[in-house]
Each structure stands twice: as C-alpha cells, then as structure tokens.
Design a protein around this motif. Sequence first.
Motif, mmCIF file in Angstrom:
data_model
loop_
_atom_site.group_PDB
_atom_site.id
_atom_site.type_symbol
_atom_site.label_atom_id
_atom_site.label_comp_id
_atom_site.label_asym_id
_atom_site.label_seq_id
_atom_site.Cartn_x
_atom_site.Cartn_y
_atom_site.Cartn_z
ATOM 1 N N LYS A 198 0.833 -1.201 0.000
ATOM 2 C CA LYS A 198 0.000 0.000 0.000
ATOM 3 C C LYS A 198 0.871 1.256 0.000
ATOM 4 N N ARG A 199 1.909 1.233 0.817
ATOM 5 C CA ARG A 199 2.831 2.365 0.860
ATOM 6 C C ARG A 199 3.483 2.559 -0.503
ATOM 7 N N ALA A 200 3.878 1.468 -1.146
ATOM 8 C CA ALA A 200 4.516 1.561 -2.467
ATOM 9 C C ALA A 200 3.553 2.152 -3.495
ATOM 10 N N LEU A 201 2.297 1.738 -3.473
ATOM 11 C CA LEU A 201 1.321 2.258 -4.423
ATOM 12 C C LEU A 201 0.999 3.723 -4.138
ATOM 13 N N GLN A 202 1.013 4.107 -2.865
ATOM 14 C CA GLN A 202 0.801 5.514 -2.528
ATOM 15 C C GLN A 202 1.939 6.379 -3.074
ATOM 16 N N ILE A 203 3.176 5.901 -2.929
ATOM 17 C CA ILE A 203 4.326 6.620 -3.480
ATOM 18 C C ILE A 203 4.218 6.689 -5.005
ATOM 19 N N VAL A 409 -1.358 11.462 -1.095
ATOM 20 C CA VAL A 409 -0.963 11.664 -2.491
ATOM 21 C C VAL A 409 -1.140 13.128 -2.894
ATOM 22 N N ILE A 410 -2.293 13.689 -2.553
ATOM 23 C CA ILE A 410 -2.578 15.081 -2.912
ATOM 24 C C ILE A 410 -1.597 16.024 -2.223
ATOM 25 N N LYS A 411 -1.309 15.766 -0.935
ATOM 26 C CA LYS A 411 -0.369 16.609 -0.197
ATOM 27 C C LYS A 411 1.007 16.576 -0.849
ATOM 28 N N ALA A 412 1.463 15.378 -1.259
ATOM 29 C CA ALA A 412 2.776 15.258 -1.883
ATOM 30 C C ALA A 412 2.828 15.999 -3.219
ATOM 31 N N ARG A 413 1.770 15.890 -4.008
ATOM 32 C CA ARG A 413 1.763 16.569 -5.303
ATOM 33 C C ARG A 413 1.721 18.092 -5.129
ATOM 34 N N ALA A 485 10.409 12.176 -0.283
ATOM 35 C CA ALA A 485 10.690 13.423 0.427
ATOM 36 C C ALA A 485 9.523 14.403 0.303
ATOM 37 N N ASP A 486 8.880 14.435 -0.873
ATOM 38 C CA ASP A 486 7.717 15.314 -1.060
ATOM 39 C C ASP A 486 6.562 14.903 -0.152
ATOM 40 N N MET A 487 6.408 13.607 0.075
ATOM 41 C CA MET A 487 5.339 13.133 0.953
ATOM 42 C C MET A 487 5.579 13.577 2.388
ATOM 43 N N GLU A 488 6.850 13.781 2.746
ATOM 44 C CA GLU A 488 7.194 14.275 4.076
ATOM 45 C C GLU A 488 7.419 15.791 4.091
#
Length: 510
Positions: A198-203, A409-413, A485-488
């Motif tokens: 799930k983490r991989a698909l989120q990335i 996902v939205i936050k990272a983008r 890094a963008d997700m964080e």
Amino acid sequence: MRSQCSVIGATLHGVEAIPVTVEVVISSGLPHMSIVGMADTAVQEAKERVRSAIQAAGFTMPGEKITINLAPGSLRKSGTAFDLPIAMGLLVATQQVNPDHIKNRMLVGELSLEGPVRPTVGTLAFGICAKRMGLDLVSSGDQYVPIDGLVQLRLASLIKLHLEEPFEDVVRSHLDTKDERTSSAPDFRDIAGHEVAKRALQIAAAGKHGVLMMGPPGSGKTMLASRMSSILPPLDQEEMLEAAVVHSVAGEDVEQILAGDRPFRQPHHTISSAGLLGGGSPIRPGEVSLAHRGVLFLDELSEFKASSLQGLRQPMECGFVNITRAEGNIHFPADFTLIAASNPCPCGYFGDEEHECGCTGHQISRYQGKVGGPLIDRIDIQLNVKRLSTRYVLDSGKGKDSASLRQGVIKAREFAEWRQAKEAQSRGFSDDIARLASTKLSPKRIIDACDLSREAHDFIADMAQSCSMSGRGLINTLKVSRTIADMEESDDVTCEHIAEALGLRMRDAR
C-alpha cells in the motif's frame, strides 16, 4: 445548369480533427454521384446512405450528375462523419434548404437510411476543432463536451432532417455544477495487511511511478492494483479534456472521465500490439493512449507478447506513441502510470514459503526473462507480494481506506508543485515548465531537485555501485526518493528517503 455549395466538415487524424471543405457540384449529365478527395470505403458508402436518408426525410434527390470533392485532396478521409455535410450540401445546392442553416457551422454525423442522424466517434475532437475555427458544431449524441473552464457544450439528440426544420442547432452552453467527485473504484479498506505494498502504491500515485508486483497466485496483486485509481487525485480541466478526446476518438464512453475519474485500463494478455499501442485501419488509439492521465494495469505481465511489451518503452519514457504508416505519422498521447503484476514462475510458487515450486531453474529463468531487462529497468518500483495469513483475510474491510491514502498523495503533489515553482523562479524558468511531471525532467534537473548532501550523495553512489545499477536505474531511484521526500514535505532528499526507495526497487529475487 450548374449549382454548387460548400459545407464545412472534418475528419480525424489521430486524436485531432482536421477541417475538411465538402464541395458539392450539381451539373448536367447522366444521374450519378461520385466522391473524390482521398475518401476511404466508409466515405464512399455515404452515397447510398445520403440518397436514402434524403428521400426518407421528404426531400427530392437531384436527378443529375453530382460531384462531391473533399478538400484538401492530399488528406486521407475516413469514417461516416461526412454523411451529414454531404446531405446538407445537396439540399442547399438544390435550394431545398436555406443556406443560412450551414453558415458558420461545422457539420458531422452519420445518416441512417430512414433519415435520423446517428452519433459518430470523435465528437469531442470535432467540437474542439469547431471552437478553434469559431464555428458552431452540429452533430448528434448525448454527451458532455468540456471546452474551457467550467463552460461546456452539451450535444443533445439531432433526430431528423425534415422539411420545416432541416436540422436544429444542438450546441447549448451550460455550467458544470458537479462539486463532489464520486468514484466507482474499489476501496483499499477491503485489504487488511499488505502495508508495504500500500505504501509503495501511494508513493507511485504521488510521483506517477511505475510498479511491478511479483508474487504467488492469490497473494492480492490484482486486488491491490485494481484500487490504484481510488487514491489518485481527480482530473483537472486540462487533463479531463486530453483524456476525454482520446476516448471520444476511440468510440469509448467519456462519462466517467468527465466526472473527474481517471481512466483505469486492464487489457487481457492476449491483446495484439495494435490493440495495446495503437494501430489498425483506420488507425485507432491503443490501450496505452486510453490510459492517458490514468492507470494501465497489465496483469500476468509475463504472458503478454514480447513485441507488445517492448513497444511500451517509448510511451513510458516520452509519454506519447508515434505510429508511422503510408499516409504519415500519427501522434497519440500516452502519459500513464504502469502497474504490472506477474507470477514468479510458470507454476507461480517460486519463493513461496508454504507451497513447493515444481519448476526447474531453466523454466524460472525463461519465464521471468519474457518481460525483458530494458522494460524492467524502466519500472521505478518493484516489490514482492506474499500471500496473507488467514487472519488478515478474515479482517477484510478493516484496512486503511483509500481516502486517507489519497490525502497523502494530494499533499505530496501540492508540495512538489510548490517546490518546482520555487526552483523555477530561482532559475528563471516559467511556472509552466516547473509543473512538468518528474518523469519528463532531465537527469540533471532530477539530481538538482534532490539537493543531495555529501552523505546522501556518497550513499546512493555506493549503493548503485554495489547493486550494479544502470544509469537509468539510478535516476529512477532518485525520482522515487524525491517523491518520498515530497510526501514528508522535505526540501532535500536524505539517506532515509534513498534507503526506502532502494528497498522498493531492489526486489528480492527469491
């Protein structure tokens, strides 16, 4: 006696509609209708449909020599969209219909033998072409056509050509009042466990990275992949238009796309190269183009034809497909996220802890080699998916839901867009260039975007050397690291981000 009339129609060339002038000339001579101008069989057959439809609608078919020219003559014309402009040209030329009815209008549509106008593929592309030329589009169908912003064109039903009103202008403006996005995609909540996957698909969703999942039958690969679209952000107006045009040209339903849902395509492994990449006669977009701005899921990857799989290299690198035929080059957009799943061997149990594999080493190597190293090297994330224990299966419905994953996902983008805009301003680039997807950036810009410290630089260099990574593999690992890094919401990429990216790429071969 000679009479003539010109009507604006259009033909499809890839996903673009090209305007065509339909010139109708009626002159003395034996009753005969001829169509010239590089017309294919479907256009030539318009003669019989037009003749029958005009008579069924109560008009009179001219009993003289009829010549129809489709200009420019050097452009190949295909499809049934010329029925309506040919019919209207004949009626105007014989003064049965007022010329004002075709003034400043583009006509496309297929005629039935009894008169009604049927929808034709590519209505959305025709609408965009008409708008670009400052014309109204007259067609038939029942679909919404987004043109710009929230203003859209609704193509209602154009029912018949009849004496009192030969046709009605069916293009009406309206506002898109949909505020909430509803998706029919399955939810990740159904899957308990598989947290790493799930983490991989989120990335992958956050950075538009390709994913290869390998594991035994029943491990959940298909369930995971089928929920990928549920964590993707909705299409924006530009993406919606791009995806909808491709589907319209292919004759596919565009309702879900115009509701904001990203396309999810899952072709069977028996698909031909033309079906996957595009082609045929007339040339039609393939599954890679129908997945534009969405997800292409290839289940049982090793069962696909090798030639079809190797054809994926160009769209994965460039985001488009070029098809060359005798009539010229056709360009189809194909910017998709690839999700692939495969068994590790013919029996499927190589590396499984509970089932013994019955395949020989040669069979395993040959089976995994079907995909090919060059394609594997282009897939950013590669992971093993193991079968869940019974307790996880019985806990189905209690996993982390798609809404929570989508927020990440939205936050990272959003952070990536802000970071790229800031970088663009410091380097003097425009915002449009800054918003290019990370997959389209040059290796230098990817390395610069990571802002590696000396420690992180040495770490990734040592790991690439010890793992014998290719240059592409190294850059792809950095892209995944940048997404993590963008997700964080981190400006720079650290050793921890690189380590996680390496863990998602260096799949255990067992």
